[in-house]
Design an enzyme around this catalytic site. Sequence first.
Site, PDB file in Angstrom:
ATOM      1  N   SER A 125     133.081  63.614 122.487  1.00  0.00           N
ATOM      2  CA  SER A 125     131.724  63.182 122.822  1.00  0.00           C
ATOM      3  C   SER A 125     131.437  61.829 122.196  1.00  0.00           C
ATOM      4  O   SER A 125     131.975  61.499 121.128  1.00  0.00           O
ATOM      5  CB  SER A 125     130.748  64.226 122.263  1.00  0.00           C
ATOM      6  OG  SER A 125     129.449  63.700 122.208  1.00  0.00           O
ATOM      7  N   TYR A 150     127.557  70.235 115.227  1.00  0.00           N
ATOM      8  CA  TYR A 150     128.255  70.113 116.514  1.00  0.00           C
ATOM      9  C   TYR A 150     129.042  68.805 116.559  1.00  0.00           C
ATOM     10  O   TYR A 150     130.228  68.789 116.895  1.00  0.00           O
ATOM     11  CB  TYR A 150     127.242  70.158 117.677  1.00  0.00           C
ATOM     12  CG  TYR A 150     127.829  69.663 118.974  1.00  0.00           C
ATOM     13  CD1 TYR A 150     128.748  70.434 119.681  1.00  0.00           C
ATOM     14  CD2 TYR A 150     127.494  68.401 119.486  1.00  0.00           C
ATOM     15  CE1 TYR A 150     129.313  69.963 120.860  1.00  0.00           C
ATOM     16  CE2 TYR A 150     128.047  67.930 120.657  1.00  0.00           C
ATOM     17  CZ  TYR A 150     128.962  68.708 121.343  1.00  0.00           C
ATOM     18  OH  TYR A 150     129.526  68.232 122.505  1.00  0.00           O
ATOM     19  N   LYS A 154     133.424  67.823 116.743  1.00  0.00           N
ATOM     20  CA  LYS A 154     134.153  66.903 117.629  1.00  0.00           C
ATOM     21  C   LYS A 154     134.937  65.893 116.790  1.00  0.00           C
ATOM     22  O   LYS A 154     136.097  65.603 117.039  1.00  0.00           O
ATOM     23  CB  LYS A 154     133.185  66.165 118.569  1.00  0.00           C
ATOM     24  CG  LYS A 154     132.449  67.065 119.533  1.00  0.00           C
ATOM     25  CD  LYS A 154     133.421  67.733 120.506  1.00  0.00           C
ATOM     26  CE  LYS A 154     132.748  68.732 121.401  1.00  0.00           C
ATOM     27  NZ  LYS A 154     133.680  69.575 122.149  1.00  0.00           N
TER      28      LYS A 154
HETATM   29  P1  NAD Z   1     129.316  74.702 128.675  1.00  0.00           P
HETATM   30  O1  NAD Z   1     128.707  75.470 127.573  1.00  0.00           O
HETATM   31  O2  NAD Z   1     128.674  74.753 130.011  1.00  0.00           O
HETATM   32  O3  NAD Z   1     130.861  75.106 128.842  1.00  0.00           O
HETATM   33  C1  NAD Z   1     131.652  75.524 127.764  1.00  0.00           C
HETATM   34  C2  NAD Z   1     132.354  76.801 128.197  1.00  0.00           C
HETATM   35  O4  NAD Z   1     133.197  77.240 127.127  1.00  0.00           O
HETATM   36  C3  NAD Z   1     131.383  77.943 128.495  1.00  0.00           C
HETATM   37  O5  NAD Z   1     131.700  78.494 129.761  1.00  0.00           O
HETATM   38  C4  NAD Z   1     131.621  78.960 127.377  1.00  0.00           C
HETATM   39  O6  NAD Z   1     131.441  80.278 127.812  1.00  0.00           O
HETATM   40  C5  NAD Z   1     133.055  78.654 126.999  1.00  0.00           C
HETATM   41  N1  NAD Z   1     133.418  78.963 125.610  1.00  0.00           N
HETATM   42  C6  NAD Z   1     132.774  78.644 124.464  1.00  0.00           C
HETATM   43  N2  NAD Z   1     133.461  79.089 123.406  1.00  0.00           N
HETATM   44  C7  NAD Z   1     134.577  79.706 123.884  1.00  0.00           C
HETATM   45  C8  NAD Z   1     135.673  80.361 123.277  1.00  0.00           C
HETATM   46  N3  NAD Z   1     135.790  80.496 121.957  1.00  0.00           N
HETATM   47  N4  NAD Z   1     136.642  80.870 124.090  1.00  0.00           N
HETATM   48  C9  NAD Z   1     136.556  80.767 125.433  1.00  0.00           C
HETATM   49  N5  NAD Z   1     135.531  80.151 126.052  1.00  0.00           N
HETATM   50  C10 NAD Z   1     134.556  79.623 125.283  1.00  0.00           C
HETATM   51  O7  NAD Z   1     129.433  73.180 128.177  1.00  0.00           O
HETATM   52  P2  NAD Z   1     129.822  71.877 128.981  1.00  0.00           P
HETATM   53  O8  NAD Z   1     128.622  71.015 129.074  1.00  0.00           O
HETATM   54  O9  NAD Z   1     130.580  72.223 130.207  1.00  0.00           O
HETATM   55  O10 NAD Z   1     130.791  71.199 127.920  1.00  0.00           O
HETATM   56  C11 NAD Z   1     132.202  71.384 127.961  1.00  0.00           C
HETATM   57  C12 NAD Z   1     132.806  70.676 126.757  1.00  0.00           C
HETATM   58  O11 NAD Z   1     132.429  69.299 126.782  1.00  0.00           O
HETATM   59  C13 NAD Z   1     132.328  71.226 125.420  1.00  0.00           C
HETATM   60  O12 NAD Z   1     133.406  71.213 124.513  1.00  0.00           O
HETATM   61  C14 NAD Z   1     131.268  70.235 125.008  1.00  0.00           C
HETATM   62  O13 NAD Z   1     131.123  70.174 123.615  1.00  0.00           O
HETATM   63  C15 NAD Z   1     131.841  68.941 125.552  1.00  0.00           C
HETATM   64  N6  NAD Z   1     130.812  67.916 125.776  1.00  0.00           N
HETATM   65  C16 NAD Z   1     129.717  68.208 126.536  1.00  0.00           C
HETATM   66  C17 NAD Z   1     128.720  67.237 126.712  1.00  0.00           C
HETATM   67  C18 NAD Z   1     127.485  67.544 127.521  1.00  0.00           C
HETATM   68  O14 NAD Z   1     126.492  66.827 127.384  1.00  0.00           O
HETATM   69  N7  NAD Z   1     127.480  68.550 128.375  1.00  0.00           N
HETATM   70  C19 NAD Z   1     128.842  65.970 126.116  1.00  0.00           C
HETATM   71  C20 NAD Z   1     129.991  65.702 125.368  1.00  0.00           C
HETATM   72  C21 NAD Z   1     130.971  66.679 125.203  1.00  0.00           C
HETATM   73  N1  UFG Z   2     114.644  63.543 125.950  1.00  0.00           N
HETATM   74  C1  UFG Z   2     113.278  63.578 126.093  1.00  0.00           C
HETATM   75  N2  UFG Z   2     112.691  64.789 126.301  1.00  0.00           N
HETATM   76  C2  UFG Z   2     113.396  65.944 126.374  1.00  0.00           C
HETATM   77  C3  UFG Z   2     114.797  65.896 126.228  1.00  0.00           C
HETATM   78  C4  UFG Z   2     115.377  64.676 126.001  1.00  0.00           C
HETATM   79  O1  UFG Z   2     112.603  62.552 126.038  1.00  0.00           O
HETATM   80  O2  UFG Z   2     112.792  67.015 126.548  1.00  0.00           O
HETATM   81  C5  UFG Z   2     115.273  62.238 125.728  1.00  0.00           C
HETATM   82  C6  UFG Z   2     116.000  62.164 124.400  1.00  0.00           C
HETATM   83  O3  UFG Z   2     115.109  61.800 123.371  1.00  0.00           O
HETATM   84  C7  UFG Z   2     117.049  61.108 124.701  1.00  0.00           C
HETATM   85  C8  UFG Z   2     117.361  61.315 126.178  1.00  0.00           C
HETATM   86  O4  UFG Z   2     116.262  62.045 126.718  1.00  0.00           O
HETATM   87  O5  UFG Z   2     116.479  59.848 124.540  1.00  0.00           O
HETATM   88  C9  UFG Z   2     118.633  62.117 126.406  1.00  0.00           C
HETATM   89  O6  UFG Z   2     118.575  63.301 125.625  1.00  0.00           O
HETATM   90  P1  UFG Z   2     119.594  64.516 125.812  1.00  0.00           P
HETATM   91  O7  UFG Z   2     119.173  65.570 124.848  1.00  0.00           O
HETATM   92  O8  UFG Z   2     119.692  64.883 127.239  1.00  0.00           O
HETATM   93  O9  UFG Z   2     120.985  63.873 125.430  1.00  0.00           O
HETATM   94  P2  UFG Z   2     121.459  63.175 124.058  1.00  0.00           P
HETATM   95  O10 UFG Z   2     121.806  61.775 124.393  1.00  0.00           O
HETATM   96  O11 UFG Z   2     120.548  63.408 122.953  1.00  0.00           O
HETATM   97  O12 UFG Z   2     122.734  64.072 123.716  1.00  0.00           O
HETATM   98  C10 UFG Z   2     123.882  64.083 124.521  1.00  0.00           C
HETATM   99  C11 UFG Z   2     124.566  65.457 124.473  1.00  0.00           C
HETATM  100  C12 UFG Z   2     125.110  65.738 123.113  1.00  0.00           C
HETATM  101  C13 UFG Z   2     125.936  64.611 122.611  1.00  0.00           C
HETATM  102  C14 UFG Z   2     125.158  63.317 122.696  1.00  0.00           C
HETATM  103  C15 UFG Z   2     125.975  62.126 122.306  1.00  0.00           C
HETATM  104  O13 UFG Z   2     123.673  66.463 124.828  1.00  0.00           O
HETATM  105  O14 UFG Z   2     125.964  66.871 123.205  1.00  0.00           O
HETATM  106  O15 UFG Z   2     124.726  63.116 124.043  1.00  0.00           O
HETATM  107  O16 UFG Z   2     127.075  62.023 123.156  1.00  0.00           O
HETATM  108  F1  UFG Z   2     126.282  64.832 121.325  1.00  0.00           F
END
Ligand code: NAD
Ligand code: UFG
Length: 342
Positions: A125, A150, A154
């Site tokens: 991330s 979290y 990473k």
């Molecule tokens: P998500 O929660 O939708 O998907 C993660 C999946 O992993 C889920 O289906 C959950 O059931 C499964 N899981 C969790 N722990 C497990 C375990 N121990 N064994 C087997 N399955 C398990 O999340 P996502 O948004 O699809 O994110 C996927 C990956 O990308 C995550 O590692 C997350 O940290 C990373 N990531 C997500 C974002 C974001 O904003 N969505 C940003 C940066 C990184």
């Molecule tokens: N925001 C609002 N109102 C809300 C939710 C979010 O104004 O109800 C704003 C936040 O303040 C931010 C922007 O919308 O300015 C985006 O916020 P998100 O929570 O959607 O996303 P972030 O950038 O905070 O976080 C994301 C992922 C994290 C990751 C991070 C850095 O959710 O997992 O990017 O990569 F760690």
Amino acid sequence: MHTVLVTGGLGFIGSHTVIALNENGYEVIIADNLANSKMEVLNRLEIITGKRFKFYNVDCCDESALRVVFEENTIDSIIHFAGLKAVGESVVMPYEYYSNNINSMLTVIKLMREYKVNNLVFSSSATVYGMSEDVPFTEESPLGICTNPYGWTKWMIEQILRDCSKAYSDLKVILLRYFNPVGAHESGLIGEDPRGIPNNLFPYISKVATGSLERLTIHGGDYDTPDGTCLRDYIHVCDLADGHVKAINYMAKLESGVDVFNLGTGKGTSVIEAVKAFEKACGHEINNVIGPRRSGDLPVCYASTDKAERLLGFKASRTIEDMCESCWNWQSKNPNGLPEDN
Ligand code: NAD
Ligand code: UFG
């Protein structure tokens, strides 16, 4: 046929990546413990692709359960999405976050070594860049101090993988640092389906748009940005999924070691711009109010995309309008998310 094990493959990004891998001729196996997803995703994937993917309901921290997956299949590559990802929750449940995210990765690595699986893509991330304001973030930007457990998972897993790739000469690792994944598959059959009240912007806006939440609070309107709200690099989840296919393709060219890529668009969009784009997509106003800043928020965060473009041949093509339209298509067709498993 090249077989990819997708851990966390029923989750938001994983499920979209399963489709992209399948479209590009990869054989896919999914392992997920349903901690944050539902079995219905597997049915939806079948409707979209015409294929019932081989699925294991396993916790990746459970070595003996995960071993069965390695025993029963010949795996060429692994994309490790499995993990817990809610920033706020990680602050109140640090043990669960460190334990799940780090142990699942260590267990996967252990079995990869045992079964001679050498290609790994890890979901990292942009959070690893910490609170730096030196944008855009390039892959060479220094790693920062994370503001929550979290983020540290990473950061730590990246380090674990760098150490492993130094020690295990056959191991090839690609770290993908995602910026802000949003949007949904064009079918509207799968999308982001968070439990409870969402913390992230797009799921929150979507729920205001359907009327299930009353009003969006914009966290801070006094930042030093053009309209006073924070800028983020929102990337369509289908573009992100394509980025994973490019990473798996690129793995063949990588001799050994670890490589890292940002996956973003290189463009910052403000919260107000995102709200406006969503209003256009859904055809009505999104009730919102400007509130105080949220602690830990960076004013501006976006990616340098040069390296991914140059080496992976990856360039995100979908616009913020596409992201909002697809998000709304998914949300309006599934206002309460997917049905719970029986
Ligand atoms: P998500 O929660 O939708 O998907 C993660 C999946 O992993 C889920 O289906 C959950 O059931 C499964 N899981 C969790 N722990 C497990 C375990 N121990 N064994 C087997 N399955 C398990 O999340 P996502 O948004 O699809 O994110 C996927 C990956 O990308 C995550 O590692 C997350 O940290 C990373 N990531 C997500 C974002 C974001 O904003 N969505 C940003 C940066 C990184
Ligand atoms: N925001 C609002 N109102 C809300 C939710 C979010 O104004 O109800 C704003 C936040 O303040 C931010 C922007 O919308 O300015 C985006 O916020 P998100 O929570 O959607 O996303 P972030 O950038 O905070 O976080 C994301 C992922 C994290 C990751 C991070 C850095 O959710 O997992 O990017 O990569 F760690």
